[in-house]
Design an enzyme around this catalytic site. Sequence first.
Site, PDB file in Angstrom:
ATOM      1  N   TRP A 186       0.828  -1.205   0.000  1.00 43.26           N
ATOM      2  CA  TRP A 186       0.000   0.000   0.000  1.00 43.26           C
ATOM      3  C   TRP A 186       0.865   1.258   0.000  1.00 43.26           C
ATOM      4  CZ3 TRP A 186      -0.577   4.483   2.650  1.00 43.26           C
ATOM      5  CH2 TRP A 186      -1.752   5.225   2.406  1.00 43.26           C
ATOM      6  N   TYR A 223       1.220   3.972  -3.021  1.00 46.35           N
ATOM      7  CA  TYR A 223       0.802   5.362  -2.814  1.00 46.35           C
ATOM      8  C   TYR A 223       1.925   6.325  -3.181  1.00 46.35           C
ATOM      9  CZ  TYR A 223      -1.409   9.337  -0.402  1.00 46.35           C
ATOM     10  OH  TYR A 223      -1.982  10.548  -0.099  1.00 46.35           O
ATOM     11  N   ASP A 280      -7.018  -0.938   0.331  1.00 45.91           N
ATOM     12  CA  ASP A 280      -7.391   0.288   1.024  1.00 45.91           C
ATOM     13  C   ASP A 280      -8.873   0.242   1.398  1.00 45.91           C
ATOM     14  OD1 ASP A 280      -6.372   3.384   1.313  1.00 45.91           O
ATOM     15  OD2 ASP A 280      -8.499   3.267   0.823  1.00 45.91           O
TER      16      ASP A 280
END
Length: 478
Positions: free
Chosen positions: A417, A421, A437
């Site tokens: 994640w 990002y 998410d």
Amino acid sequence: MELDFERCYRAVDSRDQRFDGWFYTAVRTTGIYCRPSCPAVTPKRENVTFHPSAAAAQRGGYRACRRCRPDAAPGSPEWDVRADVVGRAMRLIGDGVVDREGVPGLAGRLGYTERHLHRMLTAELGAGPLALARAQRAQTARILIETTDLGLAEIAFAAGFGSVRQFNDTIQEVYARSPSGLRERRSARHTEAGTISLRLAYRAPLHDAALLDFLGARTLPGVEERDGDTYRRGLNLPHGSGTVALTPADRFVSATLRLTDVRDLAPAVARCRRLFDLDADPVAVDGTLAADPALAARITTEPGVRVPRAVDGFEMAVRAIAGQQVTVSGARTTLSRLLAAAPPDRRPDTGPELRGFPTAEAVAALPDEAFRMPAARRATIRALAETVADGKLDLEPGADREEAVARLLELPGIGAWTAGYVAMRAIGDPDVLLPTDVAVQRGARALGLPHTPHALETHAERWRPWRSYALMRLWRSA
């Protein structure tokens, strides 16, 4: 870059603004090059040639049109999408690396010889790195001539020229006017000392509310702020510091920059364009996503949603780590405490007291009590700061995306994640999906999409290469 004559000529004939920045039209009979959307009379076919860059047109002996100002067109969205060497080189040239480090510095960052890099750029863009940087210098100089009261000699060196003679010759060649002639044509301006105001063009549509809402919800006091339709923030730049105020308008974003060193104009503009994703092609993005019935209605009502990116890759990585498994407001509180403990390296000489985010070196030197967060997260930020400070991890726009993600994943406490990002917002990857998410899953459910990670990832294959833009829409739907 291969340019199809018929397709280009049709765009020119219809004055299609979507193609501004994709290519440039040069007219043999006038010796001028223009944007495809130039409102002048459409030239005859036999008098037209098309060029993949302003630098290529200038290299061919053409000067910039004074009416449509092709040098100020939006950048080609191809360099946002492409992660290859040419795309990385264009992002680095836009950030002023050639002016600061020369072609050897650019080639060294990319891991190629100067000769091979010149060959690749010429094949794709019709001009080598020096010619591309020269075209950017000319535009920077024009902005300074027309928007500031700096002396012309000072502008020459601020724009990156090696001598006043080189500056004079380039301006005359590109604009068919002397620097003093360009200054005579400017309208009267009343601005504060050290302030530069300019317009940043983009391809319509632009959903400015989505941009401002996203950035506004994450503002860090002392670094950035939102005031109505204006977003302001501090900047750390190669030669000093500065602040910028960005206000979206029709067809352009109004930018007011305050710089401690005017040599930072080009990199400051490049970072502002990147932050607001102004070089994107929203028609191409929305066209692909609208083919999915689940997204079609949202795209019709909210066209032109962009991906807010970053002015500082390290800052974005720290934000991503601080935001692990906490709310947006919780992450902002944690980061505000970190900022309070970090003394600024530089402050703008003028304007509101907004500063750039602390450097990797400054964060690495902070005591443990400055990190008001779990010990494991503190260790992750320390490891990140040390790796960036040592030059082992590149998070700037010219970074190799795959290599950067791989190095991020090697750091303790960074998983898929966080790495994804950072790749999306710091390095500009347009094709990131974060299926684990929670907000993404909630947004997918609201749109009637599969919302378990595996099912959503499978469904999202149809959104390539624009999954980052789909991600923004899922967050908005949540």
